[in-house]
Scaffold this motif. Structure first.
Motif, PDB file in Angstrom:
ATOM      1  N   UNK A  72       0.909  -1.092   0.128  1.00  0.00           N
ATOM      2  CA  UNK A  72      -0.092   0.099  -0.014  1.00  0.00           C
ATOM      3  C   UNK A  72       0.819   1.060  -0.064  1.00  0.00           C
ATOM      4  N   UNK A  73       2.188   1.085  -0.022  1.00  0.00           N
ATOM      5  CA  UNK A  73       3.067   2.215   0.031  1.00  0.00           C
ATOM      6  C   UNK A  73       3.341   3.009   1.249  1.00  0.00           C
ATOM      7  N   UNK A  74       2.893   2.268   2.467  1.00  0.00           N
ATOM      8  CA  UNK A  74       2.997   2.739   3.749  1.00  0.00           C
ATOM      9  C   UNK A  74       4.341   2.662   4.551  1.00  0.00           C
ATOM     10  N   UNK A  75       5.158   3.165   4.139  1.00  0.00           N
ATOM     11  CA  UNK A  75       6.605   2.908   4.334  1.00  0.00           C
ATOM     12  C   UNK A  75       7.472   4.171   4.367  1.00  0.00           C
ATOM     13  N   UNK A  76       8.259   4.111   5.369  1.00  0.00           N
ATOM     14  CA  UNK A  76       9.245   5.412   5.267  1.00  0.00           C
ATOM     15  C   UNK A  76      10.665   4.784   5.610  1.00  0.00           C
ATOM     16  N   UNK A  77      11.521   5.633   4.930  1.00  0.00           N
ATOM     17  CA  UNK A  77      12.898   5.155   4.954  1.00  0.00           C
ATOM     18  C   UNK A  77      13.680   6.348   6.026  1.00  0.00           C
ATOM     19  N   UNK A  78      14.520   5.288   6.839  1.00  0.00           N
ATOM     20  CA  UNK A  78      15.374   6.465   7.673  1.00  0.00           C
ATOM     21  C   UNK A  78      16.598   6.491   7.150  1.00  0.00           C
ATOM     22  N   UNK A  79      17.282   7.759   7.354  1.00  0.00           N
ATOM     23  CA  UNK A  79      18.516   7.968   6.745  1.00  0.00           C
ATOM     24  C   UNK A  79      19.805   7.649   7.907  1.00  0.00           C
ATOM     25  N   UNK A  80      19.277   7.323   9.097  1.00  0.00           N
ATOM     26  CA  UNK A  80      20.369   6.780   9.981  1.00  0.00           C
ATOM     27  C   UNK A  80      19.586   6.026  11.429  1.00  0.00           C
ATOM     28  N   UNK A  97      11.348   7.263  14.515  1.00  0.00           N
ATOM     29  CA  UNK A  97      10.380   6.915  13.924  1.00  0.00           C
ATOM     30  C   UNK A  97       9.631   5.552  14.684  1.00  0.00           C
ATOM     31  N   UNK A  98      10.443   4.635  15.332  1.00  0.00           N
ATOM     32  CA  UNK A  98       9.979   3.612  16.223  1.00  0.00           C
ATOM     33  C   UNK A  98       8.929   4.087  17.320  1.00  0.00           C
ATOM     34  N   UNK A  99       9.524   5.233  17.890  1.00  0.00           N
ATOM     35  CA  UNK A  99       8.893   5.924  18.992  1.00  0.00           C
ATOM     36  C   UNK A  99       7.499   6.472  18.940  1.00  0.00           C
ATOM     37  N   UNK A 100       7.328   6.955  17.517  1.00  0.00           N
ATOM     38  CA  UNK A 100       6.477   7.494  17.093  1.00  0.00           C
ATOM     39  C   UNK A 100       5.137   6.450  16.912  1.00  0.00           C
ATOM     40  N   UNK A 101       5.734   4.986  16.464  1.00  0.00           N
ATOM     41  CA  UNK A 101       4.752   4.037  16.320  1.00  0.00           C
ATOM     42  C   UNK A 101       4.428   3.684  17.731  1.00  0.00           C
ATOM     43  N   UNK A 102       5.244   3.449  18.560  1.00  0.00           N
ATOM     44  CA  UNK A 102       4.883   3.167  19.836  1.00  0.00           C
ATOM     45  C   UNK A 102       3.797   3.913  20.428  1.00  0.00           C
ATOM     46  N   UNK A 103       3.986   5.292  20.475  1.00  0.00           N
ATOM     47  CA  UNK A 103       3.055   6.014  21.046  1.00  0.00           C
ATOM     48  C   UNK A 103       1.639   6.022  20.410  1.00  0.00           C
ATOM     49  N   UNK A 104       1.622   6.039  19.224  1.00  0.00           N
ATOM     50  CA  UNK A 104       0.501   5.712  18.367  1.00  0.00           C
ATOM     51  C   UNK A 104      -0.255   4.399  19.097  1.00  0.00           C
ATOM     52  N   UNK A 105       0.603   3.291  19.222  1.00  0.00           N
ATOM     53  CA  UNK A 105      -0.105   2.305  19.727  1.00  0.00           C
ATOM     54  C   UNK A 105      -0.844   2.240  21.126  1.00  0.00           C
ATOM     55  N   UNK A 106      -0.128   2.878  21.786  1.00  0.00           N
ATOM     56  CA  UNK A 106      -0.249   3.137  23.327  1.00  0.00           C
ATOM     57  C   UNK A 106      -1.726   3.969  23.434  1.00  0.00           C
TER      58      UNK A 106
END
Length: 104
Positions: free
Chosen positions: A78-86, A93-102
């Motif tokens: 579906x194109x729901x991806x992002x690329x981290x540069x470092x 980005x992982x912190x944002x995902x965790x916060x959304x899940x909570x």
């Protein structure tokens, strides 16, 4: 439970059976070297497809992990991806995902 099919097979001179091609394909037995588990019970012989998996890779084939793999595949399609540069970008980005899940 799935549909049960019944067929009669002949046992050859050396005790060999030849499984029909459609059954071999359906159960992944159409490649040389695959294994079949034979279970003898009173009045019945069961043949079960067996895929050897190294013990240190068994976690990957658990139902829970495979469900996660399927979910990720759907996100990628579906194109729901992002690329981290470092690494820092990845961790942010992982912190944002965790916060959304909570918050759900």
């Amino acid at each position: 439970m799935g549909r049960v099919t019944k067929r009669f097979l002949s046992v050859h001179d050396r005790g060999n059976l030849t499984l029909p091609p459609d059954i071999r394909r359906q159960y992944g037995l159409d490649k040389p070297g695959v294994q079949v588990e034979v279970v003898a019970r009173p009045g019945a012989i069961e043949l079960r497809p067996h895929v050897a998996v190294p013990a240190d890779q068994a976690w990957f084939w658990t139902q829970t992990w495979q469900e996660g793999e399927l979910a990720v595949d759907k996100h990628v399609e579906a194109g729901r991806v992002s690329v981290a540069r470092d690494v820092d970008g990845f961790l942010a980005a992982m912190d944002k995902v965790r916060k959304k899940k909570r918050t759900k």
